[in-house]
Design a protein around this motif. Structure first.
Motif, PDB file in Angstrom:
ATOM      1  N   ARG A   1      62.831  48.131  40.257  1.00  0.00           N
ATOM      2  CA  ARG A   1      62.541  50.011  39.892  1.00  0.00           C
ATOM      3  C   ARG A   1      61.346  50.515  39.737  1.00  0.00           C
ATOM      4  O   ARG A   1      61.134  49.989  38.239  1.00  0.00           O
ATOM      5  N   ALA A   2      60.784  51.525  40.644  1.00  0.00           N
ATOM      6  CA  ALA A   2      59.184  52.093  40.092  1.00  0.00           C
ATOM      7  C   ALA A   2      59.691  53.452  39.897  1.00  0.00           C
ATOM      8  O   ALA A   2      59.828  54.828  40.065  1.00  0.00           O
ATOM      9  N   GLY A   3      60.273  53.936  38.932  1.00  0.00           N
ATOM     10  CA  GLY A   3      60.855  54.961  37.780  1.00  0.00           C
ATOM     11  C   GLY A   3      59.807  55.729  36.882  1.00  0.00           C
ATOM     12  O   GLY A   3      58.788  54.751  36.493  1.00  0.00           O
TER      13      GLY A   3
ATOM     14  N   GLY B   1      49.440  47.505  31.170  1.00  0.00           N
ATOM     15  CA  GLY B   1      48.420  46.770  31.043  1.00  0.00           C
ATOM     16  C   GLY B   1      47.766  45.689  32.382  1.00  0.00           C
ATOM     17  O   GLY B   1      48.161  46.242  33.213  1.00  0.00           O
ATOM     18  N   HIS B   2      47.208  44.945  31.530  1.00  0.00           N
ATOM     19  CA  HIS B   2      46.346  44.349  32.775  1.00  0.00           C
ATOM     20  C   HIS B   2      45.574  42.768  31.803  1.00  0.00           C
ATOM     21  O   HIS B   2      45.274  43.194  31.032  1.00  0.00           O
ATOM     22  N   TYR B   3      44.946  42.083  32.608  1.00  0.00           N
ATOM     23  CA  TYR B   3      44.407  41.484  32.540  1.00  0.00           C
ATOM     24  C   TYR B   3      43.175  41.461  32.982  1.00  0.00           C
ATOM     25  O   TYR B   3      42.596  41.740  34.011  1.00  0.00           O
ATOM     26  N   GLY B   4      42.609  39.995  31.900  1.00  0.00           N
ATOM     27  CA  GLY B   4      41.482  39.903  32.733  1.00  0.00           C
ATOM     28  C   GLY B   4      40.134  40.181  33.036  1.00  0.00           C
ATOM     29  O   GLY B   4      38.995  41.002  33.429  1.00  0.00           O
ATOM     30  N   ARG B   5      39.686  41.358  31.534  1.00  0.00           N
ATOM     31  CA  ARG B   5      38.339  42.624  31.622  1.00  0.00           C
ATOM     32  C   ARG B   5      37.352  41.951  31.371  1.00  0.00           C
ATOM     33  O   ARG B   5      37.256  40.600  30.655  1.00  0.00           O
ATOM     34  N   ASN B   6      36.037  42.039  32.677  1.00  0.00           N
ATOM     35  CA  ASN B   6      35.135  41.388  32.074  1.00  0.00           C
ATOM     36  C   ASN B   6      34.202  42.508  30.998  1.00  0.00           C
ATOM     37  O   ASN B   6      33.920  43.482  30.596  1.00  0.00           O
ATOM     38  N   PRO B   7      33.982  41.057  29.678  1.00  0.00           N
ATOM     39  CA  PRO B   7      33.088  41.404  28.659  1.00  0.00           C
ATOM     40  C   PRO B   7      31.845  41.350  29.113  1.00  0.00           C
ATOM     41  O   PRO B   7      32.022  42.416  28.729  1.00  0.00           O
ATOM     42  N   GLN B   8      31.305  41.080  30.260  1.00  0.00           N
ATOM     43  CA  GLN B   8      29.607  41.622  30.896  1.00  0.00           C
ATOM     44  C   GLN B   8      29.365  42.887  31.494  1.00  0.00           C
ATOM     45  O   GLN B   8      28.468  42.821  32.046  1.00  0.00           O
ATOM     46  N   HIS B   9      30.835  43.644  31.429  1.00  0.00           N
ATOM     47  CA  HIS B   9      30.970  44.865  32.350  1.00  0.00           C
ATOM     48  C   HIS B   9      29.916  45.624  32.350  1.00  0.00           C
ATOM     49  O   HIS B   9      30.763  46.431  30.630  1.00  0.00           O
TER      50      HIS B   9
ATOM     51  N   GLN C   1      52.550  42.687  37.373  1.00  0.00           N
ATOM     52  CA  GLN C   1      53.424  42.621  38.946  1.00  0.00           C
ATOM     53  C   GLN C   1      54.460  44.714  38.701  1.00  0.00           C
ATOM     54  O   GLN C   1      54.233  45.104  39.861  1.00  0.00           O
ATOM     55  N   LYS C   2      54.808  44.740  37.388  1.00  0.00           N
ATOM     56  CA  LYS C   2      54.792  45.697  37.089  1.00  0.00           C
ATOM     57  C   LYS C   2      54.347  46.517  37.603  1.00  0.00           C
ATOM     58  O   LYS C   2      54.453  48.166  38.218  1.00  0.00           O
TER      59      LYS C   2
ATOM     60  N   PHE D   1      44.802  40.702  45.041  1.00  0.00           N
ATOM     61  CA  PHE D   1      44.879  41.262  43.116  1.00  0.00           C
ATOM     62  C   PHE D   1      45.821  41.454  42.426  1.00  0.00           C
ATOM     63  O   PHE D   1      45.907  41.502  41.832  1.00  0.00           O
ATOM     64  N   VAL D   2      47.248  40.461  42.523  1.00  0.00           N
ATOM     65  CA  VAL D   2      48.270  40.317  41.210  1.00  0.00           C
ATOM     66  C   VAL D   2      48.802  39.275  41.330  1.00  0.00           C
ATOM     67  O   VAL D   2      48.379  38.162  42.068  1.00  0.00           O
TER      68      VAL D   2
END
Length: 399
Positions: A9-11, A18-26, A38-39, A183-184
């Motif tokens: 349910r997307a209420g 949140g997210h994963y894997g941010r690139n520290p060199q970006h 997934q959420k 991408f998920v």
């Protein structure tokens, strides 16, 4: 076949869990992500016609032909850090692409986007300008939802993208499934479609087709017959007529290069939109061009001067104006604008039956011959006589 199992349910809730894997060199402004929760995916890519609480935009990209053995993939999201300027996901991708992936001009490159929201008008113009200068890049955009699709400036932005060569489509089940796999962080789980995904997809497709009709330079029959009607009184049903401009850019021999139609945007008249559109094309100063415009009403004084400045700075471009009606022709400053255009060798001609038929054939999505309205020739002759008197009086006063 699409699975019937309901998705989560997307209420209403947090815009970004949140997210994963941010690139520290970006080093590009904005946020770069490897994969989504997934959420997060189910919340932000839900293709409902009206989406509330989704203030962020996620751009999942795939670049093929950049020279690497495998496609470059990743996700950009809009930057919303405190005390920093807002940076959209499309801007982040363009900065990353130009800085991290410099491509030879002759090497073809395929770029695919999966967007939770379609680009805003500003980002659409930036992407279109990028495509105009990178002819070797082919861009395909799949969008889950259309951003403010009823606003003229955002509709014009999508049309500008298509005119620049981008392919814009709504995300179907297969695109959602591919986005889920690529991408998920799906943990091996299959994509579970939400309720009415296909129905919402058909709604998005219908809205997008209605918007992109303008990118093909085609007006609806009813719109043309109402907006370009040269009768003194508005035919029933009574409603306000808006300025429309049909334009065609061609070579001196008459070979068409680009065509389309424009209507007033917020705070910008059609003539200003035309000047911005032509300037964004980056015309070759060594080549000659013919620009023909058909207006539902003649330019106001400010727009007349805008066209004069534009024609003066583009000596290689010959401008010709046809108009269906004269706008506030009894006011002196409006008369002066028409006179200055003709004095600068930019002819202003009143549309007659041949011009209406040509416009109908060239700029209207029509399936029948031009249905001339009542007293069209008489109205056209009266407007021509009125314009001739205006130009004669101003030429005598000029002497």
């Amino acid at each position: 076949m699409e699975s019937r199992r309901p998705g989560p349910r997307a209420g209403p809730g947090q815009a970004c869990p949140g997210h994963y894997g941010r690139n520290p060199q970006h080093s590009v402004p904005g946020k770069w992500i490897r994969r989504l929760y997934q959420k997060t995916f189910y919340f932000h890519f839900l293709n409902v016609p009206r989406a509330f609480g989704r203030r962020n935009t996620f751009l999942c990209y795939q670049v093929e032909g950049s020279g690497s053995s495998s496609p470059d993939k990743g996700i950009f999201m809009k930057q919303m850090w405190p005390r920093t300027p807002e940076y959209h996901a499309e801007q982040s991708f363009l900065s990353w692409f130009e800085n991290r992936l410099p491509l030879p001009a002759q090497r073809p490159c395929q770029v695919t986007w999966y967007l939770s929201w379609s680009p805003c008008s500003h980002c659409a113009e930036l992407v279109a300008a990028f495509l105009d200068t990178h002819r070797n890049v082919n861009l395909t955009i799949y969008t889950a939802r259309l951003y403010y699709h009823l606003h003229p400036e955002y509709r014009a932005g999508l049309c500008r993208l298509v005119s620049a060569g981008a392919q814009v489509e709504a995300m179907s089940f297969s695109e959602f499934e591919k986005c889920w796999e690529e991408f998920v962080y799906n943990e091996g789980n299959p994509f579970r479609p939400w309720r009415m995904l296909r129905r919402n997809y058909r709604v998005q497709v219908k809205n997008l087709q209605d918007i992109l009709r303008g990118a093909m330079g085609l007006l609806e029959e009813e719109t043309f017959c109402f907006q370009f009607n040269n009768q003194r009184r508005v035919p029933k049903p009574h409603r306000r007529r808006r300025p429309y401009l049909c334009y065609q850019l061609a070579t001196p021999t008459g070979s068409p290069l680009h065509r389309g139609y424009l209507c007033n945007q917020k705070g910008r008249h059609v003539e200003v939109c035309l000047v911005d559109t032509i300037q964004a094309m980056g015309l070759d100063p060594a080549q000659s061009y013919q620009l023909t415009c058909s207006l539902s009403q003649s330019p106001c004084p400010l727009c007349a001067r805008k066209l004069l400045d534009f024609a003066g700075s583009h000596c290689n471009l010959r401008l010709q104006i046809f108009t269906s009606r004269l706008y506030f022709h009894w006011l002196r400053n409006f008369q002066q604008g028409l006179y200055l255009l003709c004095k600068a060798h930019i002819p202003v001609t009143v549309m007659g039956l041949p011009e209406f038929r040509h416009c109908w054939k060239t700029f209207v999505d029509q399936a029948k011959p031009f249905p001339a309205w009542r007293k069209l020739p008489e109205c056209s002759a009266s407007i021509k006589e009125r314009l001739a008197r205006i130009l004669k009086v101003w030429s005598l006063s000029d002497l």
